[in-house]
Enzyme design. Sequence first.
Site, short mmCIF file in Angstrom:
data_model
loop_
_atom_site.label_atom_id
_atom_site.label_comp_id
_atom_site.label_asym_id
_atom_site.label_seq_id
_atom_site.Cartn_x
_atom_site.Cartn_y
_atom_site.Cartn_z
N HIS A 1 99.13 -6.45 89.44
CA HIS A 1 97.72 -6.56 89.08
C HIS A 1 97.67 -7.02 87.63
CE1 HIS A 1 96.56 -4.20 92.69
NE2 HIS A 1 97.75 -3.66 92.49
N GLU B 1 100.06 3.54 100.76
CA GLU B 1 100.47 4.01 99.43
C GLU B 1 100.16 5.50 99.39
OE1 GLU B 1 98.05 2.43 96.23
OE2 GLU B 1 99.47 3.07 94.67
N1 ADE Z 1 94.78 -1.41 91.65
C1 ADE Z 1 95.69 -1.49 90.67
N2 ADE Z 1 96.79 -0.82 91.01
C2 ADE Z 1 96.58 -0.31 92.24
C3 ADE Z 1 97.35 0.47 93.15
N3 ADE Z 1 98.58 0.88 92.85
N4 ADE Z 1 96.79 0.82 94.32
C4 ADE Z 1 95.55 0.44 94.61
N5 ADE Z 1 94.79 -0.30 93.82
C5 ADE Z 1 95.30 -0.68 92.63
ZN ZN Z 2 98.89 -2.39 93.63
#
Ligand code: ADE
Ligand code: ZN
Length: 323
Positions: free
Chosen positions: A21, A206
Amino acid sequence: MNTQELRSFIRDLPKAELHLHIEGTLEADMIFALAERNKVRLPYADIESLNRAYQFTDLQSFLDLYYAGAAVLQTEQDFHDMTWAYLQRAAADGVVHAEIMFDPQTHTSRGVAIETVFAGLASAMRQGHKELGISSSLIFSFLRHLSEAEAFATLEQALPLRGQYDDLWLSVGLDSSENGNPPEKFQKVFAHCKELGFRRVAHAGEEGPASYVRDALDLLQAERIDHGVRSEEDPILMQRLRQEQIPLTVCPLSNLKLCVVPDLKQHNLKRLLEQGLCVTVNSDDPAYFGGYILDNYVATAQALGLSKEQLVQLAANSMAARF
Ligand code: ADE
Ligand code: ZN
C-alpha cells in the site's frame, strides 16, 4: 549463511512486490515533513512519539493511524515524493517490478482530486522505470468499510483518466477492515471492473475466515489473494489454491505487527510453501510494520529456517504472479 550473506543472496534474486500500500510507505519523518509543507497539524509532538504510537493490537488499531497519517498527502508533489521514496527503497532491495495499491477514497473523501493522486503516483512510477529500471503498475483499491455505491462512485470519477494511465492502471483491489465486510458486499462492482478489463485482487483471510478467501475467488473473481494465511483452516480451499496455483501475497512482518501471528516462528508461510501453494513475500505497509521487502524475506528465512531453494522459489513465485 550469516545475516549479511543471507541479505545479499536474497537481494540479488529478481523479485516482484505484489502487496504494497503506497500510503503505508509514508515514514514518520516524511509525515512530519509533509505536515509542515501543507500546514497540517499532527497530534504528535515529534517523529519519535509518532513512531512510539506504532503498537498495534489488530488490523483496525493500525488502520486508524494509517488513515490519519495519509491526511498529510495533499498535492501532486506529495504523492510523487512518497512514491519515488518507495521505488528507490524497493530497487535497493532487488525489486524489479512492483504492483502498487492505493486507496483513492482515502484522498477523495478529504477533497483531494483523483487527478492529483494519479498524476503524482504516475510521474514517480514513470521516472522509476526510466531511472531505476523498475517497472510498476497500480491497483485501485476499494475501501471495504465503505459501501458498494461509494466504490462505484469513486470508480466513475476515475474512469475518464484511464486513457491517460492505461500503461499503469491495470487492476482493482479490496482492502481495509475485513471482519464484517465480506467479499459479497462488492460483487457487483468487481463484476463491472472485470467487464471493463481490470485484473482483480482482494484482501482475504488476514483476520477474516477462510470462507472470505473462497468468496473472493468465487464472487469477486479475484486472481490473487492478499494475505490468505487463514486459508489453512479449510482443506478443500487449500487443495484448490494448490491446484489452480492462485498466488497468495503474504506479508509476514505485517502479520506479526497486527497480531495475526504471535511470533514469526509460528507463521505458516513455510507450511503453505511446502504444500505447493504459490506463496509470495511482500511488505504491506513497511513504514508501519518495521521493514521493507528484503527485511520481510530475511526475518522469515531466519525465523522459519527457509532453505536457499525455498527462497529462490518465493522470488520466482512473485515473478510468475505478476499481472
Ligand atoms: N490497508 C493497508 N494495509 C492493510 C492491511 N494489511 N489489510 C487491510 N487493509 C489494509
Ligand atoms: Zn494489505
